[in-house]
Design a protein around this motif. Structure first.
Motif, PDB file in Angstrom:
ATOM      1  N   ALA A  86       0.832  -1.207   0.000  1.00 23.26           N
ATOM      2  CA  ALA A  86       0.000   0.000   0.000  1.00 23.26           C
ATOM      3  C   ALA A  86       0.864   1.253   0.000  1.00 23.26           C
ATOM      4  O   ALA A  86       0.549   2.237  -0.690  1.00 23.26           O
ATOM      5  CB  ALA A  86      -0.925  -0.019   1.213  1.00 23.26           C
ATOM      6  N   LEU A  87       1.933   1.241   0.753  1.00 29.79           N
ATOM      7  CA  LEU A  87       2.836   2.388   0.760  1.00 29.79           C
ATOM      8  C   LEU A  87       3.457   2.598  -0.615  1.00 29.79           C
ATOM      9  O   LEU A  87       3.543   3.733  -1.103  1.00 29.79           O
ATOM     10  CB  LEU A  87       3.943   2.176   1.805  1.00 29.79           C
ATOM     11  CG  LEU A  87       4.974   3.276   1.925  1.00 29.79           C
ATOM     12  CD1 LEU A  87       4.321   4.550   2.427  1.00 29.79           C
ATOM     13  CD2 LEU A  87       6.106   2.853   2.825  1.00 29.79           C
ATOM     14  N   PHE A  88       3.850   1.524  -1.249  1.00 30.13           N
ATOM     15  CA  PHE A  88       4.425   1.629  -2.592  1.00 30.13           C
ATOM     16  C   PHE A  88       3.393   2.173  -3.577  1.00 30.13           C
ATOM     17  O   PHE A  88       3.705   3.038  -4.397  1.00 30.13           O
ATOM     18  CB  PHE A  88       4.922   0.247  -3.045  1.00 30.13           C
ATOM     19  CG  PHE A  88       5.535   0.250  -4.399  1.00 30.13           C
ATOM     20  CD1 PHE A  88       6.821   0.721  -4.585  1.00 30.13           C
ATOM     21  CD2 PHE A  88       4.823  -0.215  -5.487  1.00 30.13           C
ATOM     22  CE1 PHE A  88       7.388   0.727  -5.841  1.00 30.13           C
ATOM     23  CE2 PHE A  88       5.381  -0.210  -6.745  1.00 30.13           C
ATOM     24  CZ  PHE A  88       6.672   0.263  -6.929  1.00 30.13           C
ATOM     25  N   PRO A  94       2.421   7.249  -7.867  1.00 30.97           N
ATOM     26  CA  PRO A  94       2.041   8.605  -8.298  1.00 30.97           C
ATOM     27  C   PRO A  94       3.254   9.481  -8.634  1.00 30.97           C
ATOM     28  O   PRO A  94       3.194  10.281  -9.578  1.00 30.97           O
ATOM     29  CB  PRO A  94       1.294   9.172  -7.102  1.00 30.97           C
ATOM     30  CG  PRO A  94       0.755   7.995  -6.398  1.00 30.97           C
ATOM     31  CD  PRO A  94       1.796   6.937  -6.578  1.00 30.97           C
ATOM     32  N   MET A  95       4.347   9.327  -7.895  1.00 32.72           N
ATOM     33  CA  MET A  95       5.538  10.107  -8.223  1.00 32.72           C
ATOM     34  C   MET A  95       6.141   9.672  -9.543  1.00 32.72           C
ATOM     35  O   MET A  95       6.681  10.483 -10.295  1.00 32.72           O
ATOM     36  CB  MET A  95       6.585   9.985  -7.102  1.00 32.72           C
ATOM     37  CG  MET A  95       6.227  10.764  -5.867  1.00 32.72           C
ATOM     38  SD  MET A  95       7.574  10.855  -4.687  1.00 32.72           S
ATOM     39  CE  MET A  95       7.631   9.198  -4.083  1.00 32.72           C
ATOM     40  N   PHE A  97       4.477   8.500 -12.180  1.00 32.23           N
ATOM     41  CA  PHE A  97       3.657   8.945 -13.301  1.00 32.23           C
ATOM     42  C   PHE A  97       3.383  10.444 -13.306  1.00 32.23           C
ATOM     43  O   PHE A  97       2.685  10.944 -14.163  1.00 32.23           O
ATOM     44  CB  PHE A  97       2.326   8.173 -13.304  1.00 32.23           C
ATOM     45  CG  PHE A  97       2.492   6.739 -13.676  1.00 32.23           C
ATOM     46  CD1 PHE A  97       2.852   6.388 -14.971  1.00 32.23           C
ATOM     47  CD2 PHE A  97       2.318   5.737 -12.749  1.00 32.23           C
ATOM     48  CE1 PHE A  97       3.006   5.051 -15.324  1.00 32.23           C
ATOM     49  CE2 PHE A  97       2.474   4.415 -13.073  1.00 32.23           C
ATOM     50  CZ  PHE A  97       2.826   4.072 -14.368  1.00 32.23           C
ATOM     51  N   GLU A  98       3.907  11.152 -12.333  1.00 35.80           N
ATOM     52  CA  GLU A  98       3.674  12.587 -12.261  1.00 35.80           C
ATOM     53  C   GLU A  98       4.362  13.347 -13.394  1.00 35.80           C
ATOM     54  O   GLU A  98       3.825  14.325 -13.909  1.00 35.80           O
ATOM     55  CB  GLU A  98       4.195  13.098 -10.909  1.00 35.80           C
ATOM     56  CG  GLU A  98       3.815  14.512 -10.576  1.00 35.80           C
ATOM     57  CD  GLU A  98       4.261  14.839  -9.175  1.00 35.80           C
ATOM     58  OE1 GLU A  98       5.357  15.400  -9.035  1.00 35.80           O
ATOM     59  OE2 GLU A  98       3.519  14.519  -8.223  1.00 35.80           O
ATOM     60  N   ASN A  99       5.531  12.907 -13.796  1.00 30.33           N
ATOM     61  CA  ASN A  99       6.294  13.627 -14.823  1.00 30.33           C
ATOM     62  C   ASN A  99       6.247  12.964 -16.180  1.00 30.33           C
ATOM     63  O   ASN A  99       7.053  13.253 -17.030  1.00 30.33           O
ATOM     64  CB  ASN A  99       7.745  13.746 -14.366  1.00 30.33           C
ATOM     65  CG  ASN A  99       7.864  14.570 -13.103  1.00 30.33           C
ATOM     66  OD1 ASN A  99       7.159  15.547 -12.951  1.00 30.33           O
ATOM     67  ND2 ASN A  99       8.743  14.157 -12.212  1.00 30.33           N
ATOM     68  N   VAL A 100       5.286  12.067 -16.410  1.00 34.97           N
ATOM     69  CA  VAL A 100       5.218  11.387 -17.707  1.00 34.97           C
ATOM     70  C   VAL A 100       4.342  12.159 -18.645  1.00 34.97           C
ATOM     71  O   VAL A 100       3.394  12.754 -18.364  1.00 34.97           O
ATOM     72  CB  VAL A 100       4.683   9.936 -17.533  1.00 34.97           C
ATOM     73  CG1 VAL A 100       4.466   9.279 -18.866  1.00 34.97           C
ATOM     74  CG2 VAL A 100       5.661   9.160 -16.692  1.00 34.97           C
TER      75      VAL A 100
END
Length: 100
Positions: A86-88, A94-95, A97-100
């Protein structure tokens, strides 16, 4: 100019209880003291058959907590795995895919 202090000299001794060193104290009025080496205990040597059996059965991968039943240990391991997953999923993905 003052001379630098000399390091205490250690004289090795072999005793029946393990190795020890006679250490000279820094002050001249203190007597030398016997200091025992406090390292970890030596490993027990096993034969090739016991090592092979441990490798096949995975005995070296146990947690060593035998207080609870095996059902409770499996449950705890799966809960810990779920928390890490869950932490992963909530932090790393999200981090990524944030800059894709």
């Amino acid at each position: 100019m003052a001379e630098p202090e000399k390091a205490p000299q250690a004289e090795s001794m072999s005793t029946g209880e393990g190795d020890a060193q006679m250490l000279q104290r820094s002050a001249a009025y203190l007597p030398p003291t016997l200091v025992r080496n406090a390292g970890p205990p030596p490993c027990k040597r096993v034969g090739w058959f016991a090592a092979f059996r441990a490798w096949i059965t995975g005995a070296h991968l146990t947690l060593g907590d035998e207080r609870e039943g095996s059902r409770q240990q499996v449950l705890d391991e799966n809960i810990n795995l779920g928390v890490i997953s869950a932490l992963f999923a909530t932090m790393v993905l999200p981090m990524a895919f944030e800059n894709v």
